[in-house]
Design a protein around this motif. Structure first.
Motif, PDB file in Angstrom:
ATOM      1  N   UNK A  39       0.831  -1.208   0.000  1.00  0.00           N
ATOM      2  CA  UNK A  39       0.000   0.000   0.000  1.00  0.00           C
ATOM      3  C   UNK A  39       0.864   1.255   0.000  1.00  0.00           C
ATOM      4  N   UNK A  40       1.899   1.240   0.875  1.00  0.00           N
ATOM      5  CA  UNK A  40       2.750   2.436   0.991  1.00  0.00           C
ATOM      6  C   UNK A  40       3.441   2.743  -0.328  1.00  0.00           C
ATOM      7  N   UNK A  41       3.928   1.665  -0.971  1.00  0.00           N
ATOM      8  CA  UNK A  41       4.567   1.867  -2.274  1.00  0.00           C
ATOM      9  C   UNK A  41       3.596   2.489  -3.273  1.00  0.00           C
ATOM     10  N   UNK A  42       2.379   1.956  -3.254  1.00  0.00           N
ATOM     11  CA  UNK A  42       1.374   2.457  -4.196  1.00  0.00           C
ATOM     12  C   UNK A  42       1.071   3.918  -3.890  1.00  0.00           C
ATOM     13  N   UNK A  43       0.969   4.232  -2.593  1.00  0.00           N
ATOM     14  CA  UNK A  43       0.634   5.610  -2.224  1.00  0.00           C
ATOM     15  C   UNK A  43       1.766   6.564  -2.610  1.00  0.00           C
ATOM     16  N   UNK A  44       2.998   6.081  -2.439  1.00  0.00           N
ATOM     17  CA  UNK A  44       4.154   6.901  -2.828  1.00  0.00           C
ATOM     18  C   UNK A  44       4.109   7.166  -4.337  1.00  0.00           C
ATOM     19  N   UNK A  45       3.727   6.131  -5.094  1.00  0.00           N
ATOM     20  CA  UNK A  45       3.625   6.293  -6.547  1.00  0.00           C
ATOM     21  C   UNK A  45       2.533   7.314  -6.887  1.00  0.00           C
ATOM     22  N   UNK A  46       1.422   7.198  -6.168  1.00  0.00           N
ATOM     23  CA  UNK A  46       0.316   8.134  -6.385  1.00  0.00           C
ATOM     24  C   UNK A  46       0.764   9.568  -6.114  1.00  0.00           C
ATOM     25  N   UNK A  47       1.523   9.715  -5.012  1.00  0.00           N
ATOM     26  CA  UNK A  47       1.964  11.072  -4.657  1.00  0.00           C
ATOM     27  C   UNK A  47       2.951  11.654  -5.662  1.00  0.00           C
ATOM     28  N   UNK A  48       3.668  10.764  -6.318  1.00  0.00           N
ATOM     29  CA  UNK A  48       4.676  11.254  -7.266  1.00  0.00           C
ATOM     30  C   UNK A  48       4.048  11.598  -8.626  1.00  0.00           C
ATOM     31  N   UNK A  49       2.770  11.243  -8.787  1.00  0.00           N
ATOM     32  CA  UNK A  49       2.118  11.462 -10.091  1.00  0.00           C
ATOM     33  C   UNK A  49       1.185  12.659 -10.043  1.00  0.00           C
ATOM     34  N   UNK A  50       0.994  13.283 -11.200  1.00  0.00           N
ATOM     35  CA  UNK A  50      -0.067  14.280 -11.319  1.00  0.00           C
ATOM     36  C   UNK A  50      -1.343  13.580 -11.749  1.00  0.00           C
ATOM     37  N   UNK A  51      -2.462  14.122 -11.301  1.00  0.00           N
ATOM     38  CA  UNK A  51      -3.716  13.600 -11.826  1.00  0.00           C
ATOM     39  C   UNK A  51      -3.880  14.085 -13.261  1.00  0.00           C
ATOM     40  N   UNK A  52      -4.574  13.291 -14.065  1.00  0.00           N
ATOM     41  CA  UNK A  52      -4.685  13.677 -15.477  1.00  0.00           C
ATOM     42  C   UNK A  52      -5.506  14.959 -15.649  1.00  0.00           C
ATOM     43  N   UNK A  53      -5.138  15.727 -16.636  1.00  0.00           N
ATOM     44  CA  UNK A  53      -5.942  16.889 -17.020  1.00  0.00           C
ATOM     45  C   UNK A  53      -6.284  16.727 -18.497  1.00  0.00           C
ATOM     46  N   UNK A  54      -7.104  17.621 -18.985  1.00  0.00           N
ATOM     47  CA  UNK A  54      -7.517  17.486 -20.386  1.00  0.00           C
ATOM     48  C   UNK A  54      -6.389  17.819 -21.350  1.00  0.00           C
ATOM     49  N   UNK A  55      -5.264  18.288 -20.799  1.00  0.00           N
ATOM     50  CA  UNK A  55      -4.105  18.478 -21.670  1.00  0.00           C
ATOM     51  C   UNK A  55      -3.415  17.148 -21.973  1.00  0.00           C
ATOM     52  N   UNK A  56      -3.706  16.139 -21.161  1.00  0.00           N
ATOM     53  CA  UNK A  56      -3.126  14.819 -21.442  1.00  0.00           C
ATOM     54  C   UNK A  56      -3.924  14.156 -22.556  1.00  0.00           C
ATOM     55  N   UNK A  57      -3.213  13.680 -23.560  1.00  0.00           N
ATOM     56  CA  UNK A  57      -3.856  13.130 -24.754  1.00  0.00           C
ATOM     57  C   UNK A  57      -4.944  12.102 -24.421  1.00  0.00           C
ATOM     58  N   UNK A  58      -4.644  11.207 -23.487  1.00  0.00           N
ATOM     59  CA  UNK A  58      -5.592  10.134 -23.187  1.00  0.00           C
ATOM     60  C   UNK A  58      -6.795  10.600 -22.362  1.00  0.00           C
ATOM     61  N   UNK A  59      -6.778  11.840 -21.924  1.00  0.00           N
ATOM     62  CA  UNK A  59      -7.880  12.360 -21.102  1.00  0.00           C
ATOM     63  C   UNK A  59      -8.484  13.614 -21.726  1.00  0.00           C
ATOM     64  N   UNK A  60      -8.231  13.773 -23.000  1.00  0.00           N
ATOM     65  CA  UNK A  60      -8.598  14.999 -23.694  1.00  0.00           C
ATOM     66  C   UNK A  60     -10.087  15.312 -23.596  1.00  0.00           C
ATOM     67  N   UNK A  61     -10.912  14.276 -23.626  1.00  0.00           N
ATOM     68  CA  UNK A  61     -12.358  14.506 -23.664  1.00  0.00           C
ATOM     69  C   UNK A  61     -13.035  14.274 -22.318  1.00  0.00           C
ATOM     70  N   UNK A  62     -12.248  13.882 -21.324  1.00  0.00           N
ATOM     71  CA  UNK A  62     -12.845  13.581 -20.021  1.00  0.00           C
ATOM     72  C   UNK A  62     -12.098  14.316 -18.922  1.00  0.00           C
ATOM     73  N   UNK A  63     -12.789  15.209 -18.271  1.00  0.00           N
ATOM     74  CA  UNK A  63     -12.185  15.924 -17.152  1.00  0.00           C
ATOM     75  C   UNK A  63     -12.540  15.204 -15.859  1.00  0.00           C
ATOM     76  N   UNK A  64     -11.517  14.983 -15.014  1.00  0.00           N
ATOM     77  CA  UNK A  64     -11.778  14.324 -13.738  1.00  0.00           C
ATOM     78  C   UNK A  64     -11.858  15.352 -12.604  1.00  0.00           C
TER      79      UNK A  64
END
Lengths: 453, 254
Positions: A39-64
């Motif tokens: 879990x801790x490893x996963x959480x560390x990975x999560x913290x090191x990542x940005x959440x997707x925005x619509x500028x990301x190609x794979x999330x272009x049409x879906x805003x989270x």
């Protein structure tokens, strides 16, 4: 990244951090338990990542953004009535049920005494105590999946309260489908849950898994962040159903990562009816030859619903077949997205890869974005893709009406037939009938808005 | 039964029918012939209620009702049936489901109870047999992948099941071999009765050897330019349309 975005994500990180500490406490796992470290490893990975925005190609049409600004809390077990449970019965189909409420496994409602022979079914934390299984699980979660910027996968791994590990033994054919029912119910605060499945189908085994995501009346705003990892050994067959009937305030992100080795068959059947924002990432890696893969998807959105299907098929080896058929109907101000990527690598000669996405857009306010992507590096392959977006065929409406069928019924018949083309590929007739019935119920409910728009 | 008065119809601002007058009494069979582009199919489609056709003038009365004011399905409930020149293929809707829906919709509209599944099956079996069709065809998607002959036979099956008061056949005989043609004409002849009428739009006199009409009308440039009995059809078969065109143009020139 802009300051505004950083701020937004900073507040998201805050509520995630609080929840994560709570998760560790709730599960009372000492620092030396393998799952706690996982879990801790996963959480560390999560913290090191940005959440997707619509500028990301794979999330272009879906805003989270809508999802991230809601400070969700971990879900907790609450009671589900017998009537609600009976309501989940798939007519004519006997299944082995596992019931989850707000992300927590309700063992009292589950068929624990009826787990089929040859199937191992364990909570992930228990399974991880076996080093070999732990190694297998880690090999699954190390797979990249088809979608970039996918922070929701480490989120699932960090937070899942009741992940299940399933292993179908060699040559075992599980005859009754596994029916996993995930309820969202009313809680004091908006809650999130993380349905999690690790499915290991050993050599020449066969299994059917039905994920059934739903919200009970009054459940309010929920966020279901589900993930499934499916690993098929040689000659294994997995039929994977996902029926989604959340309420109109619920967000659902679903990741499915599949790995297929030689001679295996993986079939995915998806029916999306509910939810406010739905995003499915379905990714399969064809690591060995002579595999077969079918993706059948349907989406039926009205009001403000948003349904996004991203698929990725990675043809790495020769003589593999993949076939994708996604169809959907959008009305009111609903939005649909289909982004289907097929990669045929240089070694993947004699590949057959077909993809088709068709949508009916019934109102001027509804929008469909379809983006088929075929990348081919082998020269001896048969591949095709197609995307169509259209209206209901008025000549067909006229034909039906000229026989006395009133306009609303004619339109319903044609819409059912449109989605029926996908549904009739379901390998279980009971599931096909059930899906058609659910579709008919929703079509009837929204037909009034379709006629007036 | 049907009174058409000075019917004028346009499609995309182009006038197709320029004043049709036609009376059809109960039990009568009217054949409508004419060269390509004379407006035959337009007339058939306007009577069934197709939206692309704009009625710019004239009236159509059907059993004392204003037909032009009725929706497509209401016309069907009132007893109008159009056998399509090009029956529509509808994947995913089984022929059986379609026929059931149509029959029950019409019964409901007439205030009759829907047929129960047993009664429905019995009726469908009886009529498919009558049309010389295999029952397996009921399970197939409506018209999808049907041969030309099968599609036309399916139209006749629908007519036999729905028992309309006025059946309009839009070139149902075009492209049929002789066996299929006999099936179509048998279906019509079996349904002929003193209170049921037919309008048969056709290009070929051959059909009229099997379905003997009471009247034959020739449509040319959006008007009925000549009417007669079945002998007129034979004359057209022998001499073609040139003499009709010459007569019509001479009349217009006056």
């Amino acid at each position: 990244m802009s300051i505004v975005l950083q701020d937004k994500q900073a507040s998201t990180r805050e509520w995630l951090e609080e929840n994560f500490q709570q998760t560790l406490t709730d599960h009372q796992q000492g620092t030396d338990h393998p799952h706690a470290g996982f879990r801790r490893n996963a959480f560390a990975r999560l913290q090191s990542m940005d959440f997707p925005t619509r500028r990301d190609e794979d999330w272009k049409y879906t805003s989270v953004n809508r999802i991230l600004i809601t400070p969700f809390r971990n879900g907790s077990l609450s009671s589900v009535s017998a009537a609600e449970l009976a309501n989940c019965q798939i007519p004519g189909l006997e299944t082995t049920r596992m019931v989850f409420v707000n992300g927590v496994w309700d063992q009292s409602l589950s068929d624990l005494d009826r787990v089929p022979e040859g199937l191992i079914l364990q909570p992930v934390h228990q399974a991880m105590e076996d080093p070999a299984v732990r190694k297998w699980i880690e090999s699954q979660t190390a797979r990249p999946g088809g979608t970039g910027q996918n922070a929701f996968l480490p989120m699932n791994l960090a937070f899942a309260q009741s992940g299940l590990y399933l292993r179908v033994g060699r040559n075992i054919a599980v005859d009754k489908p596994l029916h996993f029912i995930y309820f969202n119910t009313s809680e004091d605060q908006p809650h999130f849950s993380h349905p999690q499945i690790f499915l290991h189908a050993e050599r020449s085994s066969t299994v059917t898994l039905i994920e059934d995501h739903r919200a009970l009346a009054g459940a309010g705003t929920c966020f279901t962040n589900a993930a499934a990892w499916v690993d098929l050994e040689a000659n294994a067959q997995v039929h994977h159903y996902r029926m989604q009937q959340q309420n109109l305030e619920t967000y659902q992100i679903h990741n499915t990562l599949v790995n297929q080795t030689r001679d295996s068959v993986y079939n995915s059947y998806v029916v999306d009816l509910g939810g406010r924002i739905i995003r499915n990432n379905l990714s399969v890696e064809l690591a060995e030859s002579n595999t077969e893969t079918h993706f059948y998807g349907t989406y039926l959105a009205n009001g403000e619903q948003h349904m996004d299907n991203q698929t990725f098929i990675d043809h790495a080896m020769p003589h593999c077949q993949s076939n994708e058929l996604y169809k959907g109907i959008l009305s009111d101000r609903a939005r649909g997205v289909f982004n289907g990527k097929v990669l045929v690598r240089q070694d993947a000669q004699k590949t057959n890869a077909f993809q088709q996405n068709s949508s009916l857009v019934l109102s001027s306010g509804a929008v469909m974005d379809a983006k088929p992507q075929l990348e081919i590096y082998a020269d001896d392959v048969k591949c095709s893709h197609g995307a169509t977006i259209g209206h209901l065929d008025e000549t067909s409406v006229f034909y039906l009406m000229s026989r006395g069928i009133p306009a609303p019924q004619a339109r319903l018949l044609l819409q059912q037939a449109f989605l029926g083309e996908v549904i009739r590929n379901m390998h279980l007739e009971e599931m096909a009938n059930y899906a058609l019935e659910l579709i008919a119920i929703k079509l009837n409910a929204v037909s009034q808005t379709i006629i007036t728009s | 039964m049907l009174h058409i008065k000075d019917l004028q119809v346009s499609v995309e601002d182009q006038q197709i029918l320029r004043g049709i007058n036609l009376d059809v009494k109960p039990g009568e069979v009217h054949a409508i012939m004419g060269p390509n582009g004379s407006g035959k199919s337009t007339l058939a489609n306007v009577l069934a209620g197709r939206e692309e056709y704009e009625v710019t003038s004239g009236t159509v009365q059907f059993n004392q009702q204003d037909l032009l004011d009725m929706d497509v399905d209401e016309r069907a409930h009132a007893g109008i049936f159009l056998a399509f020149q090009y029956p529509v293929e509808i994947p995913g809707v089984s022929t059986m489901n379609f026929l059931k829906s149509a029959i029950n919709a019409q019964r409901t509209a007439r205030g009759e109870a829907e047929l129960n599944p047993m009664e429905m099956l019995k009726l469908l079996r009886e009529k498919t047999k009558l049309l010389g069709m295999d029952e397996s065809f009921l399970k197939r998607s409506l018209n999808e992948g049907f041969s030309g002959g099968e599609k036309k036979r399916n139209e006749m099956l629908q007519m036999a099941l729905l028992e309309p008061k006025l059946a309009i056949l839009d070139e149902t005989d075009s492209g049929l071999d002789i066996d299929a043609l006999k099936i179509v004409s048998d279906a019509v002849n079996q349904l002929r009765s003193p209170d049921r009428s037919f309008i048969i739009v056709t290009h070929y006199q051959r059909l009229l050897n099997y379905i003997v009409p009471d009247y034959v009308h020739v449509l040319y440039q959006g008007r009925i330019v000549k009417s007669g009995n079945k002998d007129l059809a034979l004359q057209l078969e022998d001499q073609g349309y040139d003499w009709i065109k010459a007569e019509a143009e001479a009349a217009l020139a006056q």
